[in-house]
Design a protein around this motif. Sequence first.
Motif, PDB file in Angstrom:
ATOM      1  N   MET A   1      -1.184  -3.046  -6.444  1.00  0.00           N
ATOM      2  CA  MET A   1      -0.839  -1.964  -5.534  1.00  0.00           C
ATOM      3  C   MET A   1      -2.111  -1.352  -4.957  1.00  0.00           C
ATOM      4  SD  MET A   1       1.879  -0.266  -4.532  1.00  0.00           S
ATOM      5  CE  MET A   1       2.854  -1.205  -5.665  1.00  0.00           C
ATOM      6  N   ILE A   2      -2.070  -1.025  -3.677  1.00  0.00           N
ATOM      7  CA  ILE A   2      -3.127  -0.225  -3.072  1.00  0.00           C
ATOM      8  C   ILE A   2      -2.609   1.210  -3.024  1.00  0.00           C
ATOM      9  CG2 ILE A   2      -4.459   0.269  -0.983  1.00  0.00           C
ATOM     10  CD1 ILE A   2      -4.150  -2.761  -0.318  1.00  0.00           C
ATOM     11  N   VAL A   3      -3.397   2.136  -3.542  1.00  0.00           N
ATOM     12  CA  VAL A   3      -3.063   3.557  -3.442  1.00  0.00           C
ATOM     13  C   VAL A   3      -4.087   4.157  -2.488  1.00  0.00           C
ATOM     14  CG1 VAL A   3      -2.828   5.752  -4.647  1.00  0.00           C
ATOM     15  CG2 VAL A   3      -2.071   3.637  -5.757  1.00  0.00           C
ATOM     16  N   ALA A   4      -3.623   4.521  -1.298  1.00  0.00           N
ATOM     17  CA  ALA A   4      -4.509   5.009  -0.235  1.00  0.00           C
ATOM     18  C   ALA A   4      -4.234   6.475   0.043  1.00  0.00           C
ATOM     19  CB  ALA A   4      -4.308   4.187   1.032  1.00  0.00           C
ATOM     20  N   ASP A   5      -5.261   7.300  -0.132  1.00  0.00           N
ATOM     21  CA  ASP A   5      -5.146   8.728   0.154  1.00  0.00           C
ATOM     22  C   ASP A   5      -5.774   8.976   1.522  1.00  0.00           C
ATOM     23  OD1 ASP A   5      -5.110  11.468   0.306  1.00  0.00           O
ATOM     24  OD2 ASP A   5      -5.947  11.790  -1.693  1.00  0.00           O
TER      25      ASP A   5
ATOM     26  N   ALA B   1      -8.011   3.321  -2.078  1.00  0.00           N
ATOM     27  CA  ALA B   1      -8.468   3.353  -0.686  1.00  0.00           C
ATOM     28  C   ALA B   1      -8.306   4.776  -0.161  1.00  0.00           C
ATOM     29  CB  ALA B   1      -7.650   2.382   0.166  1.00  0.00           C
ATOM     30  N   GLY B   2      -8.948   5.039   0.957  1.00  0.00           N
ATOM     31  CA  GLY B   2      -8.820   6.335   1.607  1.00  0.00           C
ATOM     32  C   GLY B   2      -9.922   7.293   1.216  1.00  0.00           C
TER      33      GLY B   2
ATOM     34  N   SER C   1       0.840  -1.187   0.000  1.00  0.00           N
ATOM     35  CA  SER C   1       0.000   0.000   0.000  1.00  0.00           C
ATOM     36  C   SER C   1       0.878   1.241   0.000  1.00  0.00           C
ATOM     37  CB  SER C   1      -0.895  -0.004   1.238  1.00  0.00           C
ATOM     38  OG  SER C   1      -1.694   1.147   1.291  1.00  0.00           O
ATOM     39  N   VAL C   2       0.656   2.090  -0.988  1.00  0.00           N
ATOM     40  CA  VAL C   2       1.321   3.381  -1.046  1.00  0.00           C
ATOM     41  C   VAL C   2       0.363   4.372  -0.409  1.00  0.00           C
ATOM     42  CG1 VAL C   2       2.215   5.175  -2.576  1.00  0.00           C
ATOM     43  CG2 VAL C   2       2.598   2.774  -3.112  1.00  0.00           C
ATOM     44  N   VAL C   3       0.787   4.988   0.677  1.00  0.00           N
ATOM     45  CA  VAL C   3      -0.093   5.878   1.438  1.00  0.00           C
ATOM     46  C   VAL C   3       0.262   7.323   1.120  1.00  0.00           C
ATOM     47  CG1 VAL C   3      -0.898   6.510   3.730  1.00  0.00           C
ATOM     48  CG2 VAL C   3      -0.305   4.130   3.239  1.00  0.00           C
TER      49      VAL C   3
END
Length: 99
Positions: free
Chosen positions: A37-41, A68-69, A4-6
Amino acid sequence: VVPSVVIRGGGLVWCGNEPPAVAALLEHLKGLGFSKMIVADLGRSPGAPLDEKPIKAAIELGLEVYAAGGVTGADMATLESLGVKGAILDLRSVLAEGE
């Protein structure tokens, strides 16, 4: 394993030294063999505009992206048009939409 890229405020949430650029981190993770990949803002509140830049960057690298986010059902059409494979919804937003 799906890393996860936060993101918060357009930049990476990072501990320690200066964070790498989002695109550089995505390229590095792809180089390690990750295809999803999870891209979470985490700085995004439900209903706020979607930050499409990190999502587009991951998709352009050929990564399968899950958003996500702050994601709600109302974001799904936009995410689908970007090429996102799925989304992680906060249970509270799912329950609130059903009311």
